[in-house]
Design a protein around this motif. Structure first.
Motif, PDB file in Angstrom:
ATOM      1  N   MET A 164       2.906  -0.577  -6.109  1.00  0.00           N
ATOM      2  CA  MET A 164       2.266   0.197  -5.050  1.00  0.00           C
ATOM      3  C   MET A 164       0.795   0.440  -5.384  1.00  0.00           C
ATOM      4  O   MET A 164       0.473   1.087  -6.388  1.00  0.00           O
ATOM      5  N   VAL A 165      -0.054  -0.094  -4.549  1.00  0.00           N
ATOM      6  CA  VAL A 165      -1.480   0.138  -4.726  1.00  0.00           C
ATOM      7  C   VAL A 165      -1.820   1.424  -3.985  1.00  0.00           C
ATOM      8  O   VAL A 165      -1.890   1.460  -2.763  1.00  0.00           O
ATOM      9  N   ASN A 166      -1.996   2.482  -4.759  1.00  0.00           N
ATOM     10  CA  ASN A 166      -2.280   3.782  -4.165  1.00  0.00           C
ATOM     11  C   ASN A 166      -3.787   3.937  -4.028  1.00  0.00           C
ATOM     12  O   ASN A 166      -4.475   4.334  -4.959  1.00  0.00           O
ATOM     13  N   ASN A 167      -4.276   3.601  -2.829  1.00  0.00           N
ATOM     14  CA  ASN A 167      -5.726   3.740  -2.611  1.00  0.00           C
ATOM     15  C   ASN A 167      -6.041   5.039  -1.871  1.00  0.00           C
ATOM     16  O   ASN A 167      -7.143   5.268  -1.431  1.00  0.00           O
ATOM     17  N   MET A 168      -5.015   5.863  -1.685  1.00  0.00           N
ATOM     18  CA  MET A 168      -5.148   7.236  -1.181  1.00  0.00           C
ATOM     19  C   MET A 168      -5.449   7.353   0.305  1.00  0.00           C
ATOM     20  O   MET A 168      -5.596   8.458   0.814  1.00  0.00           O
ATOM     21  N   VAL A 169      -5.549   6.221   0.973  1.00  0.00           N
ATOM     22  CA  VAL A 169      -5.781   6.236   2.431  1.00  0.00           C
ATOM     23  C   VAL A 169      -5.093   5.020   3.070  1.00  0.00           C
ATOM     24  O   VAL A 169      -4.554   4.170   2.372  1.00  0.00           O
ATOM     25  N   TYR A 170      -5.120   4.992   4.381  1.00  0.00           N
ATOM     26  CA  TYR A 170      -4.800   3.773   5.112  1.00  0.00           C
ATOM     27  C   TYR A 170      -6.121   3.019   5.208  1.00  0.00           C
ATOM     28  O   TYR A 170      -6.972   3.368   6.022  1.00  0.00           O
ATOM     29  N   ALA A 171      -6.276   2.018   4.394  1.00  0.00           N
ATOM     30  CA  ALA A 171      -7.569   1.352   4.342  1.00  0.00           C
ATOM     31  C   ALA A 171      -7.740   0.383   5.505  1.00  0.00           C
ATOM     32  O   ALA A 171      -8.745   0.399   6.200  1.00  0.00           O
ATOM     33  N   MET A 172      -6.742  -0.432   5.699  1.00  0.00           N
ATOM     34  CA  MET A 172      -6.882  -1.496   6.686  1.00  0.00           C
ATOM     35  C   MET A 172      -7.231  -0.984   8.078  1.00  0.00           C
ATOM     36  O   MET A 172      -7.998  -1.593   8.806  1.00  0.00           O
ATOM     37  N   GLY A 219       0.804  -1.208   0.000  1.00  0.00           N
ATOM     38  CA  GLY A 219       0.000   0.000   0.000  1.00  0.00           C
ATOM     39  C   GLY A 219       0.839   1.260   0.000  1.00  0.00           C
ATOM     40  O   GLY A 219       2.057   1.238   0.173  1.00  0.00           O
ATOM     41  N   ASP A 220       0.166   2.377  -0.189  1.00  0.00           N
ATOM     42  CA  ASP A 220       0.850   3.668  -0.200  1.00  0.00           C
ATOM     43  C   ASP A 220       1.377   3.999   1.194  1.00  0.00           C
ATOM     44  O   ASP A 220       2.469   4.559   1.338  1.00  0.00           O
ATOM     45  N   GLY A 221       0.648   3.627   2.219  1.00  0.00           N
ATOM     46  CA  GLY A 221       1.139   3.870   3.574  1.00  0.00           C
ATOM     47  C   GLY A 221       2.326   2.992   3.879  1.00  0.00           C
ATOM     48  O   GLY A 221       3.357   3.446   4.383  1.00  0.00           O
ATOM     49  N   ASP A 222       2.194   1.747   3.544  1.00  0.00           N
ATOM     50  CA  ASP A 222       3.224   0.764   3.805  1.00  0.00           C
ATOM     51  C   ASP A 222       4.538   1.110   3.099  1.00  0.00           C
ATOM     52  O   ASP A 222       5.604   1.104   3.693  1.00  0.00           O
TER      53      ASP A 222
HETATM   54 MG   LIG Z   1      -3.400   2.667   1.294  1.00  0.00          MG
END
Ligand SMILES: [Mg+2]
Ligand SMILES: Cc1ncc(C[n+]2csc(CCOP(=O)(O)OP(=O)(O)O)c2C)c(N)n1
Lengths: 280, 375, 177
Positions: free
Chosen positions: A125-133, A99-102
């Motif tokens: 990098m999967v940029n989902n624009m947030v910390y999803a988990m 992820g983007d955060g990771d």
């Molecule tokens: Mg993310």
């Protein structure tokens, strides 16, 4: 009547399906693009692949879903673990998915240094624009003004443009696509797994979180895809990126493609120098 | 057998190489850096991999990756770096990843006195990770032992699929002494599963580590730091899976205590005075023991070589006769908790705590504590 | 068990002297332990380096006095005064203004100035010890030949051997195993 199996099935562990993702999650698109690329490259099984991920929704893509060796590591450390794997057994194709955060927040330093070393890794990098988990907090990629659990009044921290940043490192390959560019994304996977199969390869996939971005905005996945399709502008040279972004669009494309020797090759010639020096 | 004049740090590196270490990742930090320098010089020409990581977080995680790819891997660091590596160590414990980590102790907390010896990381070495866990901790008291115990650490790591801590300190690290190097060291390789049906994360006997499938050989191994069943599948909800896993991981070390626990006893069986110590302080303690006995005091020394797991029975037995127990440590009191727990109730326990400035605990201070009052 | 210590300040090659002594005694077949301790800062701060040696393994390198201590600068003294007072023999460079009942003074630094081996007080001091016969001068030479500045060091060593003649018996008495 027999139904042809979906092409992705041979790369998956049937026993763990369905996926753990929210309905409509774009992680599936990322996986399918990668699998399609693999299939078109004639990769029958993944025994020479090792997938490494950190912690986050997208870090669940490989582990345990993909039928391959995979290491689901600590939050932020996937690139470091992958580096160790690659150096200890250079024969392996090592792919990091995260992820983007990771990859950029907690693991940003490793990303930067793996790129500096032109480490022989493919990083997705999967940029989902947030910390999803962790339920939708601010990520370093969250757009300005966006409301998240930790920016309830709208984000005021300018986001980082990861792909653009990595262009200026030693990375061999840098690309960015949206989930709406399935075909192009697949082509990038193919390139990064065959033509440019050495050095540091980075593919950013803009894949807004279905739960904490798309649903918050009150949109359906289909509407979001349509919106992304309109927002994405493919650039032919990196000089166009800024211009596209100034217009509020998302610049996509292959930003960098080189064939410099990767770290493994450089280390091997360093080691032969070491052997020569010790014989003298 | 070759005799060499080596610093403790050089001895660690020699030990690692003798044990077949072929991967080192580290980040420079005083007083451990010479280990890294040695490996940087030796590994490339011996076909191994050396990498200077961007930080300690990277170093420990690179070591973990390398170990899974089949390498005998190690890192070396000191207090601040050791703190940064704790999360990685927890991951190595949970995923049963063999590796050796050397912590050359200096005075802390924080940057403290970077060049000065200390023993303040005993508890961190034992308990530094979150959650339920246990790993072997070995403490050399000389360059010779730094060499021997590094070899031993690799053997334990491979056999039990666990990280092993070698807890050295600045005195040992930078002091040079004569080290006898072994001609040949055979450490059995880790066992691979017979076939993919043999579980890589489960074992009917907790004392025996499950076989470890190396990456890239078609085992399709699933490695995760989340709670997992014996085949590696994540299970982050059930009580049974979690309890079974962490219990087995802790038992793997705890129930092997007889095999893992090394100690040295010198002096009188029926001693009235006992000195309990570990690491470089033991050197002063040995001289103190001789001084006490030459004054007619019935005295003994119990030196813990293995600091974790602890063999309570041995310590209790060895301290049974002691009315006075002196615990010299280059910290403000950590080993003393074990002594307080395991000594006779009526014994007088005297701490000798001194740390900083690169000044060791001297034999006379231990003797004085043994004969006089508490400090 | 016997011990030799060098005290001085950073930049005087105090640790180097300890290394040479340790390697020499090791090559002479003895067990040695070599330690060092720095004061506040390496350059200009106090430095102590010492070697403990024995026919068997050195039991304890954390000693409280020395068989022989050589002091090349006052900076090295204050922190170790108790050690020095308890030592069997202390050799002070004549510029060191301390008074100790167990000390003799030698013009180590003056010799270096006069004979043009500036900054080699450490190696002159090694020569002084070697004059006692406890260190074999040919082994010292071999050890020095592996290190930088060999030629100047050999000159300094010879000067030390000469300078040490007067104290050779006293040095031998405290160092002989
Ligand atoms: Mg993310
Ligand atoms: C050291 C540490 N800090 C925090 C967390 C909690 N945590 C788990 S996933 C995550 C963020 C994930 O965001 P991202 O990498 O963008 O992945 P996504 O879920 O968005 O795909 C956080 C903060 C953790 N697991 N470890």
């Amino acid at each position: 009547m027999s139904v042809a199996k979906h092409f992705s099935r041979k790369y998956l562990r049937e026993e763990v399906l369905p996926t753990p993702f929210c309905p409509g999650c774009f992680n599936g698109v990322v996986m399918n693009a990668m699998f399609k690329a693999m299939e078109e490259l004639g990769i029958e099984d993944l025994r020479n692949f090792v997938f490494v991920s950190g912690i986050g929704c997208s870090s669940w893509i490989p582990n345990p879903l993909i039928r391959a060796d995979s290491l689901h590591t600590l939050h932020g450390r996937a690139v470091a673990v992958a580096t160790g794997v690659k150096l200890a057994n250079p024969r392996l194709n090592v792919v990091v998915i995260g992820g983007d955060g990771d990859l950029v927040a907690i693991g940003g330093n490793h990303l930067l240094h793996a790129a500096r070393r032109n480490m022989d890794l493919l990083v997705v990098m999967v940029n989902n624009m947030v910390y999803a988990m962790t339920r939708g907090q601010l990520a370093p990629t969250t757009p300005l003004g966006f409301r998240t659990a930790t920016t309830p009044y709208g984000n005021f921290e300018p986001p980082i443009n990861v792909a653009k940043l990595l262009i200026n490192t030693n990375a061999n390959y840098v690309a960015r696509w949206c989930v709406s560019n399935f075909h192009k994304l697949k082509q990038s996977f193919k390139e990064a797994l065959s033509e440019v199969s050495k050095g540091f390869r980075f593919i950013e996939v803009v894949a807004p979180c279905i739960t904490y971005v798309v649903r918050y905005e009150g949109k359906t996945p289909g509407q979001k895809i349509k919106e992304l399709r309109e927002a994405c502008v493919e650039v032919k040279s990196i000089s166009e990126i800024d211009d596209v972004e100034r217009r509020g669009k998302i610049a996509v494309g292959v930003f960098k493609k080189e064939l410099k020797p990767g770290y493994v090759e450089l280390y091997e010639s360093y080691a032969s120098r070491a052997r020569e020096a010790s014989q003298k | 057998m070759v005799r060499a004049l080596l610093s403790g740090n050089e001895a660690v590196a020699e030990g690692a190489l003798a044990a077949g270490c072929n991967f080192f990742a580290g980040y420079p930090i005083t007083p451990s850096s010479e280990i890294m320098h040695y490996m940087a010089r030796e590994l490339p020409k011996r076909g191994g991999s050396f990498i200077q990581a961007e930080d300690e977080l990277a170093a420990i995680n690179m070591v973990i990756g390398a170990s899974w790819a089949g390498a005998r891997a190690m890192t070396a660091t000191s207090g601040p770096g050791f703190s940064l590596m704790q999360e990685g160590l927890g991951y190595a414990i949970m995923t049963e990843t063999p590796l050796v980590i050397v912590n050359v102790m200096r005075a802390g907390p924080a940057t403290g006195q970077a060049t000065k010896a200390a023993q303040g990381d005993l508890m961190q070495a034992r308990w530094g990770r979150h959650g339920d866990q246990m790993i072997p901790v070995l403490a050399p008291s000389s360059p010779q032992e730094a060499y021997d115990l590094t070899i031993e650490a690799f053997a334990i790591a491979e056999e039990l699929r666990t990280p092993v801590v070698v807890l050295s300190d600045e005195f040992i690290a930078h002091g040079r002494e004569v080290v006898e190097l072994r001609e040949k060291v055979e450490i059995p390789s880790r066992r691979k599963p017979r076939d993919p049906s043999e579980p890589p994360f489960g074992s009917p006997d907790p004392r025996i580590a499950p076989p470890m499938p190396p990456l890239g050989e078609g085992y399709y191994v699933i490695v995760t730091g989340s709670t997992h069943n014996e085949y590696g599948y994540r299970d982050v909800h059930s009580f049974e899976t979690h309890f079974r896993l962490v219990k087995r991981l802790v038992d793997k070390i705890r129930l092997n205590v007889d095999k893992l626990f090394r100690y040295e006893v010198l002096g009188d069986d029926d001693a009235e005075v006992a000195i309990v110590c570990f690491g470089s302080v033991s050197r002063s303690a040995k001289q103190a023991l001789r001084m006490l006995r030459s004054r007619g005091v019935r005295a003994k020394l119990l030196r813990l070589v293995t600091l974790w797991p602890m063999n309570d029975e041995v310590v209790r037995r060895e301290l049974r006769s002691a009315k006075t127990i002196v615990v010299p440590e280059m910290n403000l009191g950590q080993l003393i908790y074990d002594v307080q727990r395991l000594a006779r109730e009526d014994s007088r326990i005297v701490a000798v705590n001194k740390v900083g400035g690169g000044i060791p605990i001297y034999p006379s201070e231990i003797v004085e504590a043994a004969l006089g009052g508490s400090r | 068990m016997r011990s030799i210590a060098f005290l001085g300040r950073g930049g005087q090659g105090i640790v180097f002297a300890g290394e040479v002594i340790a390697e020499t005694l090791f090559e002479q077949g003895l067990y040695v332990a070599q330690l060092q301790s720095y004061g506040a800062e390496v350059r200009g701060g106090s430095v102590l380096s010492y070697v403990v040696f024995d026919r068997d393994r050195v039991e304890n390198p954390f000693i409280e006095s020395f068989s022989l201590a050589i002091v090349l600068h006052e900076a090295g003294m204050r922190r170790w005064m108790k050690h020095l007072e308890g030592s069997d023999l202390v050799i002070l460079d004549e510029l060191v203004s301390a008074e100790l009942r167990n000390a003799v003074k030698l013009p180590i630094s003056r010799v270096c100035v006069e004979k043009g081996v500036l900054g080699r007080e450490n190696v002159v001091a090694i020569g002084v010890i070697a004059a006692s016969g406890v260190l074999d001068p040919s082994v010292v030479e071999r050890v020095l030949s592996r290190k930088r500045g060999f030629e100047k060091n050999i000159e300094a060593l010879k000067l030390g051997l000469e300078l040490g003649r007067d104290v050779a018996d006293r040095v031998a008495a405290v160092l002989r195993l």
